[in-house]
Write an enzyme that holds these catalytic residues in place. Structure first.
Site, PDB file in Angstrom:
ATOM      1  N   GLY A   4       0.821  -1.202   0.000  1.00 36.43           N
ATOM      2  CA  GLY A   4       0.000   0.000   0.000  1.00 36.43           C
ATOM      3  C   GLY A   4       0.858   1.257   0.000  1.00 36.43           C
ATOM      4  O   GLY A   4       2.044   1.226   0.345  1.00 36.43           O
ATOM      5  N   CYS A   5       0.238   2.356  -0.367  1.00 34.53           N
ATOM      6  CA  CYS A   5       0.995   3.609  -0.497  1.00 34.53           C
ATOM      7  C   CYS A   5       1.433   4.128   0.863  1.00 34.53           C
ATOM      8  O   CYS A   5       2.612   4.441   1.065  1.00 34.53           O
ATOM      9  CB  CYS A   5       0.178   4.652  -1.252  1.00 34.53           C
ATOM     10  N   TYR A   6       0.495   4.245   1.811  1.00 36.01           N
ATOM     11  CA  TYR A   6       0.896   4.692   3.152  1.00 36.01           C
ATOM     12  C   TYR A   6       1.931   3.741   3.764  1.00 36.01           C
ATOM     13  O   TYR A   6       2.962   4.185   4.264  1.00 36.01           O
ATOM     14  CB  TYR A   6      -0.317   4.785   4.081  1.00 36.01           C
ATOM     15  N   THR A  15       4.129   1.770   2.464  1.00 34.49           N
ATOM     16  CA  THR A  15       5.451   1.838   1.852  1.00 34.49           C
ATOM     17  C   THR A  15       6.301   2.923   2.507  1.00 34.49           C
ATOM     18  O   THR A  15       7.450   2.701   2.900  1.00 34.49           O
ATOM     19  CB  THR A  15       5.323   2.107   0.336  1.00 34.49           C
TER      20      THR A  15
END
Lengths: 327, 327, 327, 327
Positions: B126-128, B130
């Site tokens: 996921g972006c957060y 990472t």
């Protein structure tokens, strides 16, 4: 028909705060705007009024009941003190007098209203500190803060909080589509004001000598015109239900029209254009150290500046405290 | 001239992540985009390519070396598993397989690169998470975190992180000039992924059984298109100079091209369009409890989604890990 | 103390226009908001009031003096006609009644005020047409338009003009950093309303049978929340100095508080939040065919919708025409 | 391995155009960026390269094959001419040399490519003129324009077109949520360049002496970072179907990779980041005077500045014309 209104002037009327002051005074039922000064725009018409901007030297300072000084921090104190010596109540919106210089009163009505009554020189609080102090005073008064952990105050402000001077960092081409922290590590110029206010909140409320709790303040620059959001991580001695937090804060601010309290977390849209601090609360799952999330939202130009200045002038002049204020 | 390139397809190619996948593959030197599926846009041309969008049922999944599945969380697992059974390497960009469903490998190369080599079913992080895991792994490995205080992770994301579905909350008229928190109190769907990754970072690095440190994660929605900023308050056992932090993190990530490290704090402008996590550090004055400020910035569509997917596919297919990635 | 205020209700109160109606009525000195309907938000509090949203079926339509119907075009006529039959004055803000359906009066006070007095069913003008008709009526009345060339009307609107329905094209991720034309080539649904108004302006003013001048209307979608700018290229029979244009338009609108006229060209910032159309003029150098540039700015939600609706209701109810309107 | 690449330098590398030049050169396959000058940032690292900004006096101008001069109009000519005398090809991106000063060649390849081959001093076209000339040249060449009516060119540009100097009018707090015209009435500084280009288009194409058609140019400032949209109202001698327009323009630009032609009208999102002018067409209903709507979109920093500069340098240096250009 007799006009019993008080007379008001604005010094530094073309910055973002100054423009908001003029707009508020133009529709204030008990204050008449009689001058607005601007060195750069002198001679031009003042939007929403029949006035023209004057140079400061031409402004009839001695002839008004209250002067709002909206100059940049650093350039404001001298002008405010000179204006005060000419007679009127002076509300200084910069940071120059917030440590009491010249006998100025720090004027955050919801916490220290008595100081404002009859004041003659008023230091209007900073935008970030207003939200922080209103958020934390009830917690400090009730003794529920765990002093072994810092309060984390993660904040974000729209660009009008940085003033209207032409700076490359504030260009649309720079700010748009960006987001970043600045003045981090407790190095922002509002930190001493926050610390002093927190110390006083601790003192004033529970009789002990006032010591500010430890805190970490991190402001960020938002790509919006106006509004501040402060996400506060409050370390507690023991867990507190959100409903109990709402009850505690609501009791503390009972009767205060400029503080909104609820379980829902506010956003900027809830407060822009209104003279309020809006507070919401959330608990935190799956964490050992009890922590309450407090989110405060306010309009940096309104309750964070011009609106609160009007509120303070209303009190000091004996008017209805809420006169002329959008709520 | 023989084309030795591998063949790639994108499923769900018209969401924000899917569009970014197509753009990256269109200029990848060693991967050829041979199909892009979209139910809604089937038959229309794919920008920047000579392709037309296909319906999924018409996509030649068995005929490519790698498929990138860019469907919404909840709708993705089934498609990914079916695609995998047809033969190709599958990279699933949703949250559906991040707990290892179907044998998927959680693929964050800077931390667990060996897992990715030869993998056949990849769960893209996921972006957060990472940004958070890259930020915190060195601290967890080095044992300098104070476990008695929660790590505070205050994060903000641009709107493309929320997908391209038509939702009122994501309208321009709602998001513009607003800023607010959501999924607070460790209730965001990324929290289990963050916790698992932090636990593994603690384990993998120091040999002890992996226990995630306590943390509080608060995301906010930013009025920008893309980019994530994570302001992390890291509780330390003892104070750490910023230069020492830079040295420690730099050593941990020595040779990593997709991690930028410096003393300056990054903003969104520093990372949008690049497949990096950029990290900066600051100490905190006037606070008793030693705390390090770590600020991570990344592009949610790039290192937070499509770019990292390409990076992972490059590794799994035995290509140059950085091929086709803007740095 | 007796409250002689009239009673008002809003149907469709949670769209952008409906929200603006509620905000205006909440501070109107002579109208009391007594209900606001919303199917989706029924039971929730109405911001800035003590009301809760009602379902339409529960709204006391027969019990008020005026109902403002803020439903989408296509869904509005039926509700408005039913409300009218229950007794109150009805102001319909959609396009449904602008051709006089149900006996509705087209109500643009600065041009046809007499029609509004005593009206019982009012079709509030569209946002684009309001600016265009106010801009062009003086020119049509004075006979200075060259009929052999089309009037070019190049317009741009903020997103709230497109309503608050969840549509992909209106997502922040789509609109931000974009700008494009739509409904071009005189195919926008406002074109018949513009043509009818121009024809009537030509008739009413000079006694000839009304024939609309030829025109080309091109709207664009702006990445802003509110505001319309219309840049109009007016073909003239012979050249006209800007000062003469200002004089001609000023005379035409003498005494009109909701029309601003000056040589400076207005922008959106000059009008947002105000119930005005602001007009500016420029001549064109180095062009053979005499052409006057007329730029009109207005707030699509204010003079383009809710503000003009209040103005019309004020007239029809016999109140001060400007009561409750920010100017 | 021998590096046969040409060597390039950028003067004025920290403005918006200069930054874009650096970014393009950093990934150009046949040009190596060897210096970037900036008085203000001298000594600081250049993002995406291993260079540091130099002062102009330290820049090895004589030691490169091409210099791109990205200084503000007014400050650029002298520097460009001095650089040219030191040996390298010079591409001046300001307006200073666009009338041929110093023997400069006006370089818009799609119209006058032969001029660019072997040129040694190149005046890169302006952003607005690039879109306008590419839009109108086919019409002028084919003789279908009605000379009795002016061509109306209504244009809007993102803020980076105005440069990166700190000016109050370009602050985020001013530009955000605003939209307004400027330099109206054919008084914008690009008007002579537009007129000269239109005259030459008329000449070069049909052998008659070149006389520019009459036109009216109105630019507006958009609240976006980059991108230009030009909505052009083209008066025709007789009506033209959109499909015929597409065919005519497509034939004129056959083989041109940097011109996109279609029936759909382009928006900014279609062109930002790409070195293209995108054209779309629409007819106009219900108007007597035949008029074709031509909408041009381009990225002011790419085909409107740095991208076109690279394209021109590629031609003049004998490289692949499209090398290093995102399409």
């Amino acid at each position: 028909m007799v006009n019993n209104n008080k007379r008001a002037g604005v010094i530094g009327a073309t910055g973002y705060t100054g423009q908001e002051m003029v707009a508020l005074l133009a529709r204030h039922p008990a204050l008449d705007l009689v001058f607005a000064s601007s060195e750069a725009e002198a001679g031009k018409p003042v939007r929403g009024t029949r006035l023209q901007y004057l140079r400061l030297e031409s402004a009839p300072v001695a002839d008004v009941d209250v002067v709002f000084v909206c100059l940049p921090t650093g350039a404001s104190a001298e002008v405010s003190l000179r204006a005060r010596s000419a007679g009127p109540l002076v509300v200084d919106l910069s940071a120059d007098l917030r440590e009491g210089q010249g006998g100025a009163v720090y004027a955050l009505p919801e916490l220290w209203r008595e100081d404002v009554r009859g004041a003659q020189l008023i230091a209007n609080p900073g935008c970030y500190p207003t939200g922080i102090l209103v958020s934390l005073a009830p917690a400090l008064a009730s003794g529920l803060v765990d002093p072994s952990r810092p309060i984390v105050i993660d904040a974000a402000s729209g660009v009008t909080g940085a003033g209207r001077s032409a700076k490359r960092d504030l260009l649309f081409g720079e700010v748009s589509e960006d987001f970043k922290a600045y003045g981090v590590g407790n190095r922002h110029r509002h930190v001493p004001e926050i610390r002093a206010g927190l110390a006083r909140s601790a003192t004033g409320m529970n009789g002990k000598s006032g010591v500010a709790p430890q805190f970490i303040f991190t402001p960020h620059l938002l790509p919006v015109r106006r509004g501040i959001l402060e996400t506060i991580y409050l370390p507690l001695k023991s867990a507190l239900a959100v409903s109990d937090a709402v009850a505690l804060w609501s009791e503390f601010y009972a009767g205060e029209a400029c503080v909104d309290i609820g379980e829902a977390l506010p956003g900027l849209k809830d407060v822009v254009g209104r003279n309020v601090v809006s507070l919401g609360f959330a608990d935190v799952a799956d964490v050992e150290s009890p922590t309450l999330l407090v989110v405060a939202a306010l309009d940096n130009l309104m309750k964070g500046a011009a609106g609160q200045a009007v509120q303070n002038a209303n009190i000091a002049l004996g008017l209805d405290e809420l006169a002329g204020l959008p709520l």
